[in-house]
Write a protein that holds these residues in place. Sequence first.
Motif, mmCIF file in Angstrom:
data_model
loop_
_atom_site.group_PDB
_atom_site.id
_atom_site.type_symbol
_atom_site.label_atom_id
_atom_site.label_comp_id
_atom_site.label_asym_id
_atom_site.label_seq_id
_atom_site.Cartn_x
_atom_site.Cartn_y
_atom_site.Cartn_z
ATOM 1 N N CYS A 34 0.853 -1.202 0.000
ATOM 2 C CA CYS A 34 0.000 0.000 0.000
ATOM 3 C C CYS A 34 0.884 1.246 0.000
ATOM 4 O O CYS A 34 1.715 1.432 0.897
ATOM 5 N N TYR A 62 -8.463 -0.011 -0.550
ATOM 6 C CA TYR A 62 -8.393 -1.408 -1.004
ATOM 7 C C TYR A 62 -9.364 -2.315 -0.256
ATOM 8 O O TYR A 62 -9.252 -3.530 -0.358
ATOM 9 N N VAL A 118 -9.794 -3.430 5.415
ATOM 10 C CA VAL A 118 -9.935 -3.341 6.875
ATOM 11 C C VAL A 118 -11.188 -4.102 7.304
ATOM 12 O O VAL A 118 -12.254 -3.917 6.722
ATOM 13 N N PHE A 132 -2.117 2.068 13.157
ATOM 14 C CA PHE A 132 -1.832 1.651 11.787
ATOM 15 C C PHE A 132 -2.392 0.234 11.646
ATOM 16 O O PHE A 132 -1.915 -0.709 12.298
ATOM 17 N N CYS A 136 -9.285 3.367 3.729
ATOM 18 C CA CYS A 136 -8.545 2.344 2.967
ATOM 19 C C CYS A 136 -9.185 2.156 1.592
ATOM 20 O O CYS A 136 -10.334 1.716 1.495
ATOM 21 N N TYR A 159 -3.140 4.758 3.953
ATOM 22 C CA TYR A 159 -4.267 5.687 4.103
ATOM 23 C C TYR A 159 -5.040 5.498 5.406
ATOM 24 O O TYR A 159 -5.616 6.446 5.928
ATOM 25 N N CYS A 160 -5.083 4.250 5.924
ATOM 26 C CA CYS A 160 -5.825 4.029 7.171
ATOM 27 C C CYS A 160 -5.275 4.916 8.282
ATOM 28 O O CYS A 160 -5.999 5.349 9.170
HETATM 29 S S1 SF4 Z 1 -5.329 -1.151 5.826
HETATM 30 FE FE1 SF4 Z 1 -5.623 -0.317 3.773
HETATM 31 S S2 SF4 Z 1 -4.816 1.747 3.874
HETATM 32 FE FE2 SF4 Z 1 -4.023 0.662 5.675
HETATM 33 S S3 SF4 Z 1 -2.036 -0.074 4.997
HETATM 34 FE FE3 SF4 Z 1 -3.519 -1.734 4.640
HETATM 35 S S4 SF4 Z 1 -4.164 -1.441 2.538
HETATM 36 FE FE4 SF4 Z 1 -3.172 0.460 3.128
#
Ligand code: SF4
Lengths: 477, 131
Positions: free
Chosen positions: A189, A261, A264, A239, A259, A193-194
């Motif tokens: 990633c 993607y 989560v 995180f 997120c 973004y989270c």
């Molecule tokens: S949860 Fe989503 S935004 Fe956070 S590191 Fe993993 S893929 Fe990236």
Amino acid sequence: MTRLDVLRVPLLGGFLRWRYSRFVLQVPLLAIALLAIYDGFSGRQLAPTNTATVAVWVHYRGLVALAIAVFGNLFCAACPLMLTRGATKLAKRFLPEFSFPRALKNKYLVLAATLVFLFSYEHFDLWASPWLTAWLIVGYFVAAFFVDALFPVGTFCKYVCPLGNFNFALSTVSPTQITAKDHNVCSSCEGKYCLNGRLETASTRAPMLGNRAEHVLLQLEPMNAKPLGAFSGCETNLFVPSISSNEDCTLCLNCVRACPYDNVALEVRNPLREALHSKPKTDWTWFVLLLTWAGLLNAFAMIPPYYNLANWLSGLLGTRDEALLLALIFVVALGLGVGLTVLAARASGHLRDWVGVLYPILLSIWGGHYLFHFVTGANTLYPNIITAFMRLGLPLEPAPLAVTPRLDAIFPFQVVVTYLAFFAGLYITYQKASSQAKDTRGVVLRMLPQVLLLLLLNILTILIFSQPMQARGSLLQ
Amino acid sequence: MKLSGYPSRVPPHGSKLIAQSLFVFLIACAPPQQNDLTVKLEVTNPKVGFAPITLTLLYQNKPLENAEVIVRGDMTHAGMAPVQQTAKAIGNGRYRLEAFHFTMSGDWVLSITAKTNSKTLLGETRLGVNP
Ligand code: SF4
Ligand code: SF4
């Protein structure tokens, strides 16, 4: 790979992922908070007849413990204090932002604030005073606003709020937790973004902050663009791929929305997982330790032997200074309890390795105590709300009088909860000892101090719950 | 026992002043704290359970006769449902409850509503109930 993901449950999942779900949960609590402030300041100053005292000390506390036990930290998710965010953002345009002092970036401030709160609760008899309770609510709103206006957003929840941290501590045994579905996706990633938040336009994606030094600007195929807009990241700096506990998680679900993607999950977990596997930091360990014994003390302060002890101490020391006597009881009781727990942990190994044994006990002590007040007073809120609305001019009929259920009917539930926690503690003890020791003798030697501690806590809790409750305003007769 | 008025805990003066200035609109809505009756309570060593209570009600320093008297008992702390019973007049401004139910030990507030032909009068008295 995650097991059951609450966010995938039809309807519920859709609601939780919706951008405004938190707001929808916050509004009713804000309405009750405002009514409590109104009634607390202007209504009859008799606690059972006032919305402020009943809503805060009977319903809020009871429902917090219940929600945490069956779902998770729902009350932080629905916390109306976070509705000050709009005002905070506005204030940040005019006020300087400071970084929160490094020395305070731990749980010791919260620990001190919790002690002060618990002492004030007993000394000023907060749950008997609608006026002070209303001030407490106002004070909370003001503090949340100023702390987050002057320091980075999220500072209040993480480092200042005793209530939120109390919820975090109880959530150590709640059955849900935020997790990454696939850690490989997180590794690749680009924007984290989270944590950082996400700014998304029709053709670009970028993190809002650079908490992990990610400053990327992705060019997107317009077709692939996810919902557009600004999505805040985790305000308490968690995180997602490194989350292994519920500490500091307010269940705001910012991470879910940030997120891109869809990686989560709000995973349904073994409630003992955190107690078995996480090794908390020292500040958190002390906080949990203190809260466990403070829970016992708080329940003890509701039964006749507490007042007998205070009277005996008063005679012994020749003083009727209630603050002094209360301080003495606090220092001795908490000191003894914490001291014994530290000794037991040292005998078994390291304190941080063994604090997990207390997690289920913590929830059972506070939950069992709050359960009593919630069940005995559950139907006392409605008549007070109606009275407050009538004073506001709404054309309503007075509600019928609330009826008290049989008080002794609650004890069996308290016993069940206490024993569940006791056996959970034994299981954690066995698992920890087995993973640390090489042979049976080592397992037994590591377990013994913890088993004795668990027995002590279990006996004390049952003894306290078995006593008739007593609600008194003054320590001395 | 003497009537002590509704506010059970009078906030400190300085803070009260600040509170009143800040929450003028709220305080303005406050209901008048009616406190018409002097209440004398006769009860011997009240304990959790049922206890007989006798009240002497004085209105403008004279015994209040022939009133319909309702006694509502609340604890001073939140969380317990109230107990409400009607008292029987036994003459000379005295009213009796044969078995008032004290559901928990601790501090209790008895709120008295006395209805006469012409008015409704309020009063209050406090007592401690032993385990
Ligand atoms: S949860 Fe989503 S935004 Fe956070 S590191 Fe993993 S893929 Fe990236
Ligand atoms: S953004 Fe942070 S606090 Fe909110 S749910 Fe996710 S991990 Fe928890």
